[in-house]
Design an enzyme around this catalytic site. Sequence first.
Site, short mmCIF file in Angstrom:
data_model
loop_
_atom_site.label_atom_id
_atom_site.label_comp_id
_atom_site.label_asym_id
_atom_site.label_seq_id
_atom_site.Cartn_x
_atom_site.Cartn_y
_atom_site.Cartn_z
N LYS A 78 0.84 -1.22 0.00
CA LYS A 78 0.00 0.00 0.00
C LYS A 78 0.87 1.26 0.00
CE LYS A 78 -2.03 -1.06 3.96
NZ LYS A 78 -1.31 -2.28 4.32
N ARG B 176 -10.01 0.56 8.60
CA ARG B 176 -9.63 -0.82 8.84
C ARG B 176 -10.74 -1.56 9.59
NH1 ARG B 176 -3.28 -1.92 9.63
NH2 ARG B 176 -3.02 0.03 8.55
N ARG C 32 11.98 -5.45 4.06
CA ARG C 32 11.73 -3.99 4.03
C ARG C 32 12.79 -3.22 4.81
NH1 ARG C 32 5.93 -1.60 5.39
NH2 ARG C 32 6.13 -2.79 7.31
N ARG D 221 11.36 -1.32 10.82
CA ARG D 221 10.30 -0.97 11.78
C ARG D 221 10.27 -1.95 12.94
NH1 ARG D 221 5.00 0.40 8.25
NH2 ARG D 221 4.09 -1.00 9.79
N ARG E 68 -0.38 -9.03 13.40
CA ARG E 68 -1.00 -7.99 12.55
C ARG E 68 -1.87 -8.64 11.47
NH1 ARG E 68 4.43 -5.25 10.90
NH2 ARG E 68 3.22 -3.96 9.46
P1 AP5 Z 1 4.85 -1.50 1.80
O1 AP5 Z 1 4.47 -0.63 0.65
O2 AP5 Z 1 5.63 -0.91 2.92
O3 AP5 Z 1 3.56 -2.29 2.35
P2 AP5 Z 1 2.35 -1.76 3.21
O4 AP5 Z 1 1.13 -2.44 2.71
O5 AP5 Z 1 2.33 -0.27 3.24
O6 AP5 Z 1 2.78 -2.38 4.61
P3 AP5 Z 1 2.65 -1.82 6.09
O7 AP5 Z 1 3.43 -2.78 6.95
O8 AP5 Z 1 3.03 -0.38 6.18
O9 AP5 Z 1 1.13 -2.01 6.33
P4 AP5 Z 1 0.41 -2.02 7.69
O10 AP5 Z 1 -1.00 -1.80 7.26
O11 AP5 Z 1 0.70 -3.20 8.54
O12 AP5 Z 1 1.13 -0.85 8.47
P5 AP5 Z 1 0.64 0.57 8.91
O13 AP5 Z 1 1.85 1.41 9.02
O14 AP5 Z 1 -0.51 1.04 8.11
O15 AP5 Z 1 5.67 -2.75 1.21
C1 AP5 Z 1 6.29 -3.69 2.06
C2 AP5 Z 1 7.66 -4.08 1.47
O16 AP5 Z 1 7.44 -4.79 0.25
C3 AP5 Z 1 8.54 -2.87 1.12
O17 AP5 Z 1 9.87 -3.20 1.43
C4 AP5 Z 1 8.36 -2.70 -0.41
O18 AP5 Z 1 9.53 -2.17 -1.03
C5 AP5 Z 1 8.07 -4.14 -0.86
N1 AP5 Z 1 7.12 -4.21 -1.96
C6 AP5 Z 1 6.00 -3.46 -2.15
N2 AP5 Z 1 5.34 -3.86 -3.26
C7 AP5 Z 1 6.05 -4.90 -3.76
C8 AP5 Z 1 5.88 -5.74 -4.91
N3 AP5 Z 1 4.81 -5.58 -5.73
N4 AP5 Z 1 6.79 -6.72 -5.12
C9 AP5 Z 1 7.85 -6.89 -4.28
N5 AP5 Z 1 8.09 -6.12 -3.19
C10 AP5 Z 1 7.18 -5.13 -2.93
O19 AP5 Z 1 0.07 0.24 10.36
C11 AP5 Z 1 0.93 -0.15 11.41
C12 AP5 Z 1 0.12 -0.37 12.67
O20 AP5 Z 1 -0.59 0.82 13.03
C13 AP5 Z 1 -0.97 -1.45 12.60
O21 AP5 Z 1 -0.44 -2.73 12.84
C14 AP5 Z 1 -1.91 -0.98 13.72
O22 AP5 Z 1 -1.35 -1.29 14.98
C15 AP5 Z 1 -1.87 0.52 13.57
N6 AP5 Z 1 -2.89 1.06 12.67
C16 AP5 Z 1 -2.67 1.67 11.47
N7 AP5 Z 1 -3.83 2.05 10.90
C17 AP5 Z 1 -4.82 1.68 11.76
C18 AP5 Z 1 -6.23 1.80 11.71
N8 AP5 Z 1 -6.86 2.37 10.66
N9 AP5 Z 1 -6.94 1.31 12.75
C19 AP5 Z 1 -6.33 0.75 13.83
N10 AP5 Z 1 -4.98 0.60 13.93
C20 AP5 Z 1 -4.23 1.06 12.90
#
Ligand code: AP5
Length: 214
Positions: free
Chosen positions: A13, A87, A126, A160, A171
């Site tokens: 994402k 979410r 990552r 991270r 997660r």
């Molecule tokens: P990346 O683009 O970083 O993936 P992502 O989907 O953004 O992953 P996140 O870990 O950031 O998602 P998340 O939803 O767990 O975390 P968030 O910060 O929102 O890609 C990952 C890796 O793969 C990178 O190294 C990239 O280069 C590589 N890659 C990408 N595309 C690729 C491809 N096509 N092929 C190969 N490699 C590829 O949330 C963190 C925490 O915050 C949650 O766990 C929760 O505790 C809290 N939180 C956040 N939002 C909420 C909410 N709305 N409600 C409640 N809690 C929340």
Amino acid sequence: MIVVFLGPSGCGKGTQAEYLKQNHGFIHISTGDLLRAEQDNKTEIGLQIAEDMANGKLISDDIILALVNKQLDLYPESSLLFDGFPRTLPQAEALENVLREAHKEISCVVDFSVSEKDLYARIEGRFICVKCSALYHDPHRMPREHGVCDVCSGTEFTTRPDDKPEVLAKRLEWFKNIVAPVRAFYKQKDLLKTLDASQPIEQVREEILSFLHL
Ligand code: AP5
């Protein structure tokens, strides 16, 4: 245009959101990034958030909605890209209400689909630029020059704290448990587009651009 990226941890994402921000003028609203910024403030809430995120727990809807509402106030006229929000069903309903009041609507909800095996590989590989938070992956997305960030020329990288395999398992479990009603909510509104996000980054991007008619 208002777009939502829905998908499990590591599905890509943030990577695709960054492209749309740089090239199509979207304001990228990542609730994960907003929460990490809140942690940096070292307030009582910030410290609680840090502990919950490090343990792979979801943060309460109240905190998330307060953070998002601030962003909506900041960018009333912009194209918005929500990454990792909504979410939960209450978050989706609250967003719907706020947008309705502002006479706006979501154009598309992109539902990223990737196998669990690939998610682990993506999270394990990552790494992030300390200075500008640009995202990289070993081996799929290395900086063009070894050890130098493509975006800001920074030379320090980090990972991270919630990217450990045991935290990722939690997660992903949370995501599985709560996402079904959110998917159903948007499917019923005919907004949901399922994306094969297991493809290479450039192909995933092309598919998203076609969904958004860009
Ligand atoms: P990346 O683009 O970083 O993936 P992502 O989907 O953004 O992953 P996140 O870990 O950031 O998602 P998340 O939803 O767990 O975390 P968030 O910060 O929102 O890609 C990952 C890796 O793969 C990178 O190294 C990239 O280069 C590589 N890659 C990408 N595309 C690729 C491809 N096509 N092929 C190969 N490699 C590829 O949330 C963190 C925490 O915050 C949650 O766990 C929760 O505790 C809290 N939180 C956040 N939002 C909420 C909410 N709305 N409600 C409640 N809690 C929340």
